[in-house]
Design an enzyme around this catalytic site. Structure first.
Site, mmCIF file in Angstrom:
data_model
loop_
_atom_site.group_PDB
_atom_site.id
_atom_site.type_symbol
_atom_site.label_atom_id
_atom_site.label_comp_id
_atom_site.label_asym_id
_atom_site.label_seq_id
_atom_site.Cartn_x
_atom_site.Cartn_y
_atom_site.Cartn_z
ATOM 1 N N LYS A 1 0.840 -1.210 0.000
ATOM 2 C CA LYS A 1 0.000 0.000 0.000
ATOM 3 C C LYS A 1 0.869 1.251 0.000
ATOM 4 O O LYS A 1 0.519 2.277 -0.603
ATOM 5 C CB LYS A 1 -0.920 -0.007 1.219
ATOM 6 N N GLU B 1 0.531 6.907 -6.530
ATOM 7 C CA GLU B 1 -0.606 7.831 -6.537
ATOM 8 C C GLU B 1 -0.134 9.280 -6.450
ATOM 9 O O GLU B 1 -0.663 10.167 -7.141
ATOM 10 C CB GLU B 1 -1.513 7.485 -5.355
#
Length: 310
Positions: A174, A181
């Protein structure tokens, strides 16, 4: 399946609701939410049947560490805790040692989906032992997005869920996801700024929207930028200030530690730092240097700004 959910905020509350819609029993606890079913962590543990499964969805850092430690003292051998916040993977490894000493299972889960996850599902990256993950797989199956189908109508494996490795692997995955991102959002932001800076482009929101179909840069993030521009075409209601939640920093730290070049992600992280400066000390030094070596003009601080208290 029965699950205890600690933390009923935007993510935890929606995850609990999605699980209930899928037929699972969720007992929720939150220190402040009126939606809680019990009033304390001991009350949550008491309300669950053994072997218990508890999902922790509270802010990362000390709130998570304190919650996990308290649960380790309340739960019984065979129980499993899933830690789903944006924690650093090294915290998971510390927690895993503590839990194994007490016969407890520990899983770290990187969760992506934000406020849209209730309807669309959550992408899940988990770390833990094969046995522990298997125990709670029905929970993951209910939370993840519906699997896409191949031409014959069979579900395609892997989409939206991965058992990435041992404890720590979920949050590490993550972390890298969020680093990517950062870079994607920075690229979209820079493209938007250039479009808005020239008189040639008369419909900036329209150009951005046109990229959402048939182009190689289409993505859910781009769809969200279109949505934002639809609500505020010039983004005049938003200040250009961007926080970072930690994952970008940790990604760059790991890149350095493992000698992996990450110039794009690193630059996007530093751009966020720049966004928090009303008047950059770096650029003040650059302007002063240009003036010293070349006699280039500098802009003086306006009187009203000079009078501001320190």
């Amino acid at each position: 399946m029965q699950l205890g959910m600690v933390g009923l905020g935007k993510m935890g509350g929606n995850m609990a609701e999605r699980l209930r819609r899928a037929g699972h029993e969720v007992v929720g606890y939150d220190r402040s939410s009126p939606k809680r079913d019990v009033d304390s962590l001991p009350g949550l543990v008491e309300a669950l049947s053994a072997p218990r499964v508890v999902w922790v969805m509270v802010p990362s850092g000390e709130p998570t560490r304190a919650t996990v430690k308290e649960l380790s003292e309340l739960l019984s051998p065979g129980d499993v805790v899933i830690e789903g916040g944006n924690s650093k993977y090294t915290d998971d490894q510390v927690h895993d040692v503590l839990f194994r000493e007490k016969g407890l299972g520990y899983i770290d889960a990187g969760v992506s989906g934000g406020v849209w996850g209730l309807e669309n599902g959550y992408a899940l990256m988990v770390g833990g032992s094969t046995d522990d993950v298997a125990k709670v797989q029905p929970i993951f199956d209910a939370l993840k997005p519906p699997a896409p189908q191949d031409e014959s109508g069979q579900e395609m494996p892997g989409a939206g869920f991965v058992h990435a490795g041992p404890v720590g692997a979920g949050h590490f995955s993550k972390m890298v996801h969020n680093g990517i991102e950062y870079a994607m959002m920075q690229a979209y932001g820079e493209g938007y700024e250039l479009l808005a800076a020239v008189d040639l482009i008369e419909d900036v929101p329209g150009v951005v929207a046109s990229w959402t179909q048939g182009t190689v840069i289409r993505s859910w993030l781009l769809d969200l930028l279109v949505r934002a521009l639809d609500e505020d075409p010039t983004l005049e209601k938003i200040r250009g200030y961007a926080e970072d939640s930690g994952e970008g920093r940790w990604t760059v730290e790991q890149a350095i530690e493992n000698a992996v070049p990450m110039p794009t992600i690193a630059a996007s992280l530093f751009a966020r730092f720049s966004s928090r400066q009303d008047d950059s000390p770096t650029m003040k030094a650059v302007a002063a240097l240009r003036n010293q070596f070349g006699g280039h003009a500098v802009q003086a601080v306006r009187a009203q700004e000079a009078e501001k208290p320190a």
